[in-house]
Scaffold this active site. Structure first.
Site, PDB file in Angstrom:
ATOM      1  N   CYS A 118       0.812  -1.224   0.000  1.00 34.87           N
ATOM      2  CA  CYS A 118       0.000   0.000   0.000  1.00 34.87           C
ATOM      3  C   CYS A 118       0.844   1.272   0.000  1.00 34.87           C
ATOM      4  O   CYS A 118       0.668   2.147  -0.855  1.00 34.87           O
ATOM      5  CB  CYS A 118      -1.006  -0.007   1.142  1.00 34.87           C
ATOM      6  SG  CYS A 118      -0.323   0.100   2.815  1.00 34.87           S
ATOM      7  N   HIS A 158      -3.071   1.363   6.799  1.00 34.64           N
ATOM      8  CA  HIS A 158      -3.229   1.227   5.349  1.00 34.64           C
ATOM      9  C   HIS A 158      -3.351   2.618   4.732  1.00 34.64           C
ATOM     10  O   HIS A 158      -3.817   3.558   5.378  1.00 34.64           O
ATOM     11  CB  HIS A 158      -4.484   0.400   5.038  1.00 34.64           C
ATOM     12  CG  HIS A 158      -4.658   0.064   3.589  1.00 34.64           C
ATOM     13  ND1 HIS A 158      -3.770  -0.736   2.896  1.00 34.64           N
ATOM     14  CD2 HIS A 158      -5.608   0.434   2.685  1.00 34.64           C
ATOM     15  CE1 HIS A 158      -4.183  -0.868   1.642  1.00 34.64           C
ATOM     16  NE2 HIS A 158      -5.289  -0.159   1.484  1.00 34.64           N
ATOM     17  N   HIS A 191      -5.509   1.574  -4.505  1.00 32.53           N
ATOM     18  CA  HIS A 191      -4.638   1.036  -3.458  1.00 32.53           C
ATOM     19  C   HIS A 191      -4.185  -0.371  -3.803  1.00 32.53           C
ATOM     20  O   HIS A 191      -4.694  -0.996  -4.727  1.00 32.53           O
ATOM     21  CB  HIS A 191      -5.348   1.072  -2.095  1.00 32.53           C
ATOM     22  CG  HIS A 191      -6.501   0.125  -1.972  1.00 32.53           C
ATOM     23  ND1 HIS A 191      -6.706  -0.643  -0.863  1.00 32.53           N
ATOM     24  CD2 HIS A 191      -7.528  -0.172  -2.815  1.00 32.53           C
ATOM     25  CE1 HIS A 191      -7.804  -1.379  -1.016  1.00 32.53           C
ATOM     26  NE2 HIS A 191      -8.320  -1.109  -2.192  1.00 32.53           N
TER      27      HIS A 191
END
Length: 157
Positions: free
Chosen positions: A71, A121, A133
């Site tokens: 990520c 994240h 993402h």
């Protein structure tokens, strides 16, 4: 009356960006000579385009591109190639951004997912409640709806 479209020109400009990514970025608003040209040239929108161009790239823990990502590796890669350096981890990237409230978020801002233990994240805001993402092992870079209310937004300076 003849209606002219800029679709062939847009697709040529899009390169490897998919039609989905192009639609995410506003499609015809990117046509040359229009008012949104200034927006399209901005750092955040350049980073967003780069992230979208990586659609389908596999997730790999610790990867920073160009062919696989985690990520924060995707956000780091996207902003680096747009002209700005970011720290490596999602938490460090959060600390490096100017925090903005949800109503002020813009395409290209970073979206940070948090829990009681901190930021876990990050993705790049694509508009309409969606992010680009690299989700987790076994997945690929993709466009998803924001699935949690526990998010924070950061604008890269």
């Amino acid at each position: 009356m003849t209606v002219r479209t800029h679709t062939p020109h847009l697709l040529a400009r899009a390169g490897t960006v998919s039609a989905l990514a192009l639609a995410t970025l506003g499609g015809t608003t990117l046509a040359p000579g229009t008012a949104p040209d200034a927006e399209a040239a901005s750092l955040a929108v350049r980073a967003l385009r780069i992230a979208a161009s990586k659609q389908g790239s596999p997730y790999e823990y610790g990867a920073q591109g160009p062919h696989s990502f985690d990520c924060s590796g995707l956000t780091l890669y996207s902003y680096k190639h747009a002209g700005r350096d970011l720290p490596r981890s999602a938490a460090a990237q959060y600390g490096h951004t100017r925090h903005v409230p949800a109503p002020a978020r813009k395409r290209g801002d970073l979206v940070f997912f948090s829990s009681e233990s901190g930021i876990y994240h990050v993705g790049i805001y694509a508009g309409a409640g969606r992010i680009w993402h690299a989700p987790k092992t076994g997945t690929v870079v993709r466009l998803d709806k924001i699935w949690s209310g526990a998010v924070r937004y950061g604008r890269v300076r």
